[in-house]
Design a protein around this motif. Structure first.
Motif, PDB file in Angstrom:
ATOM      1  N   SER A 170       0.740  -1.239   0.084  1.00 14.84           N
ATOM      2  CA  SER A 170      -0.437  -0.329  -0.312  1.00 14.84           C
ATOM      3  C   SER A 170       0.932   1.657   0.182  1.00 14.84           C
ATOM      4  O   SER A 170       0.985   1.551   1.120  1.00 14.84           O
ATOM      5  N   PRO A 171       1.006   1.935  -0.828  1.00 12.32           N
ATOM      6  CA  PRO A 171       1.644   3.138  -0.826  1.00 12.32           C
ATOM      7  C   PRO A 171       1.253   4.355  -0.025  1.00 12.32           C
ATOM      8  O   PRO A 171       1.946   4.616  -0.086  1.00 12.32           O
ATOM      9  N   ALA A 172      -0.184   4.269  -0.411  1.00  8.54           N
ATOM     10  CA  ALA A 172      -0.413   5.352   1.583  1.00  8.54           C
ATOM     11  C   ALA A 172      -0.330   4.745   2.629  1.00  8.54           C
ATOM     12  O   ALA A 172       0.511   5.610   2.729  1.00  8.54           O
ATOM     13  N   ALA A 173       0.007   3.744   3.201  1.00  2.00           N
ATOM     14  CA  ALA A 173       0.290   3.162   4.275  1.00  2.00           C
ATOM     15  C   ALA A 173       1.862   3.344   4.254  1.00  2.00           C
ATOM     16  O   ALA A 173       2.427   3.760   5.538  1.00  2.00           O
ATOM     17  N   THR A 200      -6.975   9.275   1.858  1.00  2.00           N
ATOM     18  CA  THR A 200      -6.942   8.167   2.463  1.00  2.00           C
ATOM     19  C   THR A 200      -8.742   8.033   2.775  1.00  2.00           C
ATOM     20  O   THR A 200      -9.767   6.938   3.354  1.00  2.00           O
ATOM     21  N   SER A 201      -9.254   8.611   1.250  1.00  2.00           N
ATOM     22  CA  SER A 201     -10.675   9.163   1.590  1.00  2.00           C
ATOM     23  C   SER A 201     -11.616   6.987   1.210  1.00  2.00           C
ATOM     24  O   SER A 201     -12.464   7.290   1.622  1.00  2.00           O
ATOM     25  N   ASN A 202     -10.687   6.502   1.026  1.00  3.59           N
ATOM     26  CA  ASN A 202     -11.187   5.208   0.609  1.00  3.59           C
ATOM     27  C   ASN A 202     -11.438   4.070   1.207  1.00  3.59           C
ATOM     28  O   ASN A 202     -11.182   2.866   1.219  1.00  3.59           O
ATOM     29  N   SER A 203     -10.642   4.417   2.603  1.00  4.33           N
ATOM     30  CA  SER A 203     -10.056   3.238   2.923  1.00  4.33           C
ATOM     31  C   SER A 203      -9.894   3.994   5.427  1.00  4.33           C
ATOM     32  O   SER A 203      -9.407   4.671   5.354  1.00  4.33           O
ATOM     33  N   LYS A 208      -7.897   6.466   9.821  1.00  7.02           N
ATOM     34  CA  LYS A 208      -6.960   6.613  10.699  1.00  7.02           C
ATOM     35  C   LYS A 208      -6.033   6.802  10.876  1.00  7.02           C
ATOM     36  O   LYS A 208      -5.327   7.484  12.518  1.00  7.02           O
ATOM     37  N   HIS A 209      -5.258   6.225  10.063  1.00 10.60           N
ATOM     38  CA  HIS A 209      -3.824   5.966  10.724  1.00 10.60           C
ATOM     39  C   HIS A 209      -3.772   6.930  10.651  1.00 10.60           C
ATOM     40  O   HIS A 209      -2.639   7.694  11.063  1.00 10.60           O
ATOM     41  N   GLN A 210      -3.933   7.994   9.781  1.00 10.37           N
ATOM     42  CA  GLN A 210      -2.815   9.395   8.759  1.00 10.37           C
ATOM     43  C   GLN A 210      -3.396  10.335  10.381  1.00 10.37           C
ATOM     44  O   GLN A 210      -3.060  11.157  10.641  1.00 10.37           O
ATOM     45  N   ARG A 211      -4.743   9.877  10.669  1.00 13.90           N
ATOM     46  CA  ARG A 211      -5.507  11.309  12.119  1.00 13.90           C
ATOM     47  C   ARG A 211      -4.049  10.610  13.013  1.00 13.90           C
ATOM     48  O   ARG A 211      -4.067  11.950  14.010  1.00 13.90           O
ATOM     49  N   LYS A 226       6.728  25.912  18.437  1.00  9.34           N
ATOM     50  CA  LYS A 226       6.171  26.257  17.402  1.00  9.34           C
ATOM     51  C   LYS A 226       4.308  25.845  17.478  1.00  9.34           C
ATOM     52  O   LYS A 226       4.283  25.090  16.129  1.00  9.34           O
ATOM     53  N   MET A 227       3.713  27.216  17.645  1.00 10.58           N
ATOM     54  CA  MET A 227       2.642  27.142  18.197  1.00 10.58           C
ATOM     55  C   MET A 227       2.459  27.311  16.869  1.00 10.58           C
ATOM     56  O   MET A 227       0.128  26.900  16.210  1.00 10.58           O
ATOM     57  N   THR A 228       2.041  28.649  15.540  1.00 13.74           N
ATOM     58  CA  THR A 228       1.599  28.506  14.850  1.00 13.74           C
ATOM     59  C   THR A 228       1.647  27.448  13.651  1.00 13.74           C
ATOM     60  O   THR A 228       0.145  26.822  13.382  1.00 13.74           O
ATOM     61  N   GLU A 229       2.640  26.230  13.463  1.00 16.23           N
ATOM     62  CA  GLU A 229       2.763  25.676  12.352  1.00 16.23           C
ATOM     63  C   GLU A 229       1.784  24.526  12.927  1.00 16.23           C
ATOM     64  O   GLU A 229       0.613  23.576  12.801  1.00 16.23           O
ATOM     65  N   ALA A 230       1.648  24.217  14.972  1.00 15.53           N
ATOM     66  CA  ALA A 230       1.040  23.653  14.862  1.00 15.53           C
ATOM     67  C   ALA A 230      -0.854  23.234  15.048  1.00 15.53           C
ATOM     68  O   ALA A 230      -1.898  22.953  15.029  1.00 15.53           O
ATOM     69  N   GLU A 231      -0.972  24.482  15.524  1.00 15.12           N
ATOM     70  CA  GLU A 231      -2.389  25.401  15.152  1.00 15.12           C
ATOM     71  C   GLU A 231      -2.945  24.650  13.104  1.00 15.12           C
ATOM     72  O   GLU A 231      -3.857  24.718  13.317  1.00 15.12           O
ATOM     73  N   LYS A 232      -1.911  25.371  12.740  1.00 15.10           N
ATOM     74  CA  LYS A 232      -2.353  24.695  11.093  1.00 15.10           C
ATOM     75  C   LYS A 232      -2.616  23.663  11.065  1.00 15.10           C
ATOM     76  O   LYS A 232      -4.000  23.179  10.468  1.00 15.10           O
ATOM     77  N   VAL A 233      -1.516  22.864  11.802  1.00 12.31           N
ATOM     78  CA  VAL A 233      -1.663  21.513  11.685  1.00 12.31           C
ATOM     79  C   VAL A 233      -3.453  20.532  12.102  1.00 12.31           C
ATOM     80  O   VAL A 233      -3.770  19.951  11.753  1.00 12.31           O
ATOM     81  N   PHE A 234      -3.311  20.988  13.339  1.00 10.74           N
ATOM     82  CA  PHE A 234      -4.867  20.976  13.883  1.00 10.74           C
ATOM     83  C   PHE A 234      -6.241  20.993  13.097  1.00 10.74           C
ATOM     84  O   PHE A 234      -7.558  20.434  13.115  1.00 10.74           O
ATOM     85  N   ARG A 235      -6.030  22.350  12.926  1.00 10.42           N
ATOM     86  CA  ARG A 235      -6.651  22.923  12.241  1.00 10.42           C
ATOM     87  C   ARG A 235      -7.017  22.321  10.989  1.00 10.42           C
ATOM     88  O   ARG A 235      -8.125  22.178  10.393  1.00 10.42           O
ATOM     89  N   GLU A 236      -6.231  21.764  10.073  1.00 11.61           N
ATOM     90  CA  GLU A 236      -6.356  21.055   9.254  1.00 11.61           C
ATOM     91  C   GLU A 236      -7.430  19.305  10.041  1.00 11.61           C
ATOM     92  O   GLU A 236      -7.870  18.796   8.982  1.00 11.61           O
ATOM     93  N   LEU A 237      -6.978  19.038  10.867  1.00  9.18           N
ATOM     94  CA  LEU A 237      -7.084  17.296  11.298  1.00  9.18           C
ATOM     95  C   LEU A 237      -8.752  17.605  11.170  1.00  9.18           C
ATOM     96  O   LEU A 237      -9.246  16.953  11.722  1.00  9.18           O
ATOM     97  N   CYS A 238      -8.844  19.126  11.760  1.00  5.11           N
ATOM     98  CA  CYS A 238     -10.771  19.320  12.405  1.00  5.11           C
ATOM     99  C   CYS A 238     -11.394  19.487  10.911  1.00  5.11           C
ATOM    100  O   CYS A 238     -12.504  18.745  10.949  1.00  5.11           O
ATOM    101  N   ASN A 239     -11.191  20.234   9.889  1.00 10.20           N
ATOM    102  CA  ASN A 239     -10.945  20.665   8.779  1.00 10.20           C
ATOM    103  C   ASN A 239     -11.770  18.391   8.074  1.00 10.20           C
ATOM    104  O   ASN A 239     -12.980  18.557   7.378  1.00 10.20           O
ATOM    105  N   ARG A 240     -10.213  18.049   7.384  1.00 11.55           N
ATOM    106  CA  ARG A 240     -10.653  17.077   7.150  1.00 11.55           C
ATOM    107  C   ARG A 240     -11.313  15.712   8.106  1.00 11.55           C
ATOM    108  O   ARG A 240     -11.858  14.876   7.447  1.00 11.55           O
ATOM    109  N   PHE A 241     -11.526  15.735   9.254  1.00 13.66           N
ATOM    110  CA  PHE A 241     -12.204  14.953  10.518  1.00 13.66           C
ATOM    111  C   PHE A 241     -13.207  15.402  11.459  1.00 13.66           C
ATOM    112  O   PHE A 241     -12.430  15.129  12.243  1.00 13.66           O
TER     113      PHE A 241
END
Length: 328
Positions: A170-173, A200-203, A208-211, A226-241
């Motif tokens: 699995s290239p994605a994994a 990971t939309s099809n699995s 779960k692994h990506q999250r 590195k709070m600014t970068e952390a906020e960006k990652v977590f906001r992306e997590l909120c948006n995607r999942f």
């Protein structure tokens, strides 16, 4: 990093993975909903008629790990071993043994638990051999390679070989494992871009692994201030999942660590609505205490203390001290 620390780290990571990432089984939805009494009752009924039912045996090991009582870890190991003996081709039984031994090793201390290391590694390897799509076992084995010293079979060389092997299936994994390696090597920028690029939309298993990978990256950024970068990652997590608590908890934690208790509170409360945890309740209590609401702070702290899986010993002690101060 000294050997004792390395072994402690891998045992800790493996025991955590057993609670955060698990393969699907009949009782997974109930466990996720924290309906532990229902799981206990349902698995008891199932095992009374089918003593070697793999789903029920795996679920019972998970309940013991969630309960967190050291006195029951031997029971969990026996259940996992029974699962394997009766169902030798079941990947989840093998994974359950790796998870329970990892927890037992962590609780028992490094020197007394070195004998478990090979069994932990081999359990995850066997789980993957039986089911190549068992991505939670792949994630746990990857953490083993990254954290365990070479003399017990760990090392980045093994990790890199494992990534190549995974990509073939699995290239994605494989990409997500690469992101974990990048994070381990402190190349957080590359880890972030690699993890975000995976589709990971099809699995659901890969999602779960990506999250989890993205959450690990976000918390690493918080630890590095590195709070600014952390906020960006977590906001992306909120948006995607949006149905996952990880992004909301991480974003709340990031804001709270910057002294923004009022801004953090809605995200922490959202994470509890989705999937309550002792750590989120602890942080809610801390936020209310900062904002001057003793009643709400006490209520949240008390919930955090009674929650399973429970708080770490260090945070538990802090919460108990804060409750005494608030009630005095």
């Amino acid at each position: 990093m000294n050997t004792k620390y390395q072994l402690s780290a891998v045992f800790l990571l493996l025991s955590i993975s057993s609670l955060q990432i698990s393969q699907a089984h009949e009782y997974e939805a109930l466990i996720k909903a924290k309906k532990y009494a229902e799981v206990e009752k349902a698995t008891s009924t199932k095992l009374s008629s089918e003593p070697n039912n793999p789903d029920a045996l795996v679920a019972r090991t998970e309940l013991i790990l969630i309960e967190g009582k050291e006195s029951r870890l031997d029971e969990a190991v026996k259940l996992a071993e029974q699962c394997i003996a009766a169902n030798p081709k079941n990947s989840e039984c093998q994974e359950a043994l790796g998870n329970t031994l990892g927890t037992k090793a962590m609780r028992g201390g490094v020197m007394s638990a070195i004998s478990y290391v090979g069994k932990i590694r081999d359990s995850f390897k066997k789980a993957i051999e039986l089911d190549p799509s068992n991505f939670s076992a792949r994630s746990s084995l990857m953490q083993f390679y990254l954290q365990a010293p070479s003399f017990v079979g760990g090392g980045t060389g093994k990790a890199k070989d494992f990534i190549v092997e995974t990509i073939k299936y699995s290239p994605a994994a494989g990409a997500l494992l690469q992101a974990s390696l990048d994070l381990h090597e402190e190349n957080i920028e590359r880890a972030t871009s690699v993890a975000l690029a995976v589709n990971t939309s099809n699995s659901e298993a890969l999602a779960k692994h990506q999250r989890n990978v993205l959450s690990n990256i976000g918390h690493a950024l918080v630890n590095d201030k590195k709070m600014t970068e952390a906020e960006k990652v977590f906001r992306e997590l909120c948006n995607r999942f949006p149905d996952s608590s990880l992004g909301f908890y991480g974003l709340g934690k990031t804001l709270q660590e910057q002294g923004k208790a009022k801004d953090a509170l809605p995200f922490l409360e959202k994470s509890v609505v989705i999937d309550a945890s002792a750590n989120a309740l602890y942080r809610i209590g801390k936020a209310w205490q900062t904002l001057g609401d003793k009643v709400k702070a006490i209520a949240a702290y008390e919930k955090a203390l009674s929650f399973k899986p429970e708080l770490s010993k260090k945070i538990k002690s802090e919460v108990e001290d804060q409750l005494k101060a608030l009630k005095s």
